[in-house]
Design a protein around this motif. Structure first.
Motif, short mmCIF file in Angstrom:
data_model
loop_
_atom_site.label_atom_id
_atom_site.label_comp_id
_atom_site.label_asym_id
_atom_site.label_seq_id
_atom_site.Cartn_x
_atom_site.Cartn_y
_atom_site.Cartn_z
N VAL A 1 1.05 -1.13 -0.04
CA VAL A 1 0.02 -0.17 0.29
C VAL A 1 1.01 0.83 -0.32
O VAL A 1 1.60 1.62 1.01
CB VAL A 1 -0.91 0.06 1.33
CG1 VAL A 1 -1.90 1.05 1.42
CG2 VAL A 1 -2.29 -1.08 1.04
N THR B 1 -1.44 -1.46 -3.78
CA THR B 1 -2.72 -0.34 -4.40
C THR B 1 -1.70 0.57 -4.08
O THR B 1 -1.11 1.60 -2.93
CB THR B 1 -3.45 -0.43 -2.84
OG1 THR B 1 -4.02 -1.62 -2.98
CG2 THR B 1 -4.66 0.64 -2.32
N HIS C 1 -7.42 -2.16 5.00
CA HIS C 1 -5.91 -3.05 3.62
C HIS C 1 -5.02 -4.25 5.47
O HIS C 1 -5.26 -5.03 3.75
CB HIS C 1 -4.44 -2.46 3.24
CG HIS C 1 -5.39 -1.28 2.33
ND1 HIS C 1 -5.81 -2.09 1.30
CD2 HIS C 1 -5.64 -0.12 2.70
CE1 HIS C 1 -5.80 -0.07 1.22
NE2 HIS C 1 -5.68 0.17 1.78
#
Length: 253
Positions: free
Chosen positions: A61, A84, A148
């Motif tokens: 992330v 992401t 997440h």
């Protein structure tokens, strides 16, 4: 426009153009990340750590508030399902904030006006100018964890805003790092206090982008007070680095 282009090119060369850096980075972070692990890159900038961590098989992330670098991250990793990109800053609470941007040296863009004022008097920042400011959304580490999952490793490099980032975390993580800058020594101590508020941790220090540990007796991880002694010794040298932390075991290794 030329200043902006220069700043972007400078970051690309600095973070992706040095031979051997990616190899050293992968070897170093293999102690924290492996295939299938989750990593948070808070202040992802040009994505050099994202690149290394993906080669290790970790999901990433990548959190970055600067619009130019959000576009860069999406260009590099937009088709990678293991990355992401979160176009936001991270702080103590969700909302919005103004990001001070240095177009020529975007790596020192910061949400912290106090940090910018502190380091502006340091010789290493003599040519730095924060010549723009943009509003950016702010999330928290707790919100990122909820969305997440818990990362195996979290890197925090946000130019003096580290303590505020850690204030938005309510649980210890398996491992994390935050930047140390001698010109902003107190900011690092504030971040250390936030980490310790989550529970007792042990620490090691890596000098600026060397991907090597500062030597310790027996290669052991240090208690918080011992880390402060290391930072005190490093302070007169004027070179930055990164503090690594993990929750303390009964017998730290």
């Amino acid at each position: 426009m030329l200043t902006r282009a220069y700043g972007l090119a400078r970051s690309l060369v600095t973070y992706h153009g040095i031979p051997g850096r990616q190899r050293r980075m992968r070897a170093f972070y293999a102690a924290f990340l492996g295939p299938g692990d989750l990593a948070f890159d808070i202040g992802a900038h040009a994505g050099n750590r994202v690149r290394a961590w993906r080669r290790l098989g970790a999901r990433v992330v990548a959190v970055e508030p600067q619009p130019d670098f959000v576009r860069m991250l999406r260009l590099f990793f937009g088709r990678d399902g293991g990355v992401t990109v979160v176009p936001a800053a991270v702080g103590a609470r969700p909302g919005t904030a103004r990001l001070g941007i240095s177009r020529a040296t975007p790596t020192v863009s910061s949400l912290s006006a106090q940090w910018r004022a502190t380091v502006a008097g340091d010789a290493g920042f003599a040519r730095v100018r924060w010549d723009d400011a943009v509003p950016v959304p702010v999330t928290t580490l707790d919100e990122l964890v909820a969305a997440h999952g818990v990362p195996a490793f979290c890197k925090i490099d946000v130019e003096g805003f580290e303590a505020e980032v850690l204030a938005g975390l309510s649980r210890p993580l398996p491992a994390l790092s935050f930047e140390y800058l001698p010109a902003a020594h107190d900011a690092a101590l504030a971040a250390l206090a936030r980490v310790e508020a989550l529970g007792r941790h042990v620490y090691r220090y890596s000098p600026v982008e060397t991907m090597r540990w500062e030597p310790t007796p027996g290669g052991r991880w240090l208690e918080a007070a011992e880390l402060v002694e290391v930072l005190d010794r490093r302070r007169p040298l004027g070179r930055s680095g990164d503090v690594y932390a993990r929750p303390a075991l009964d017998r730290p290794a």
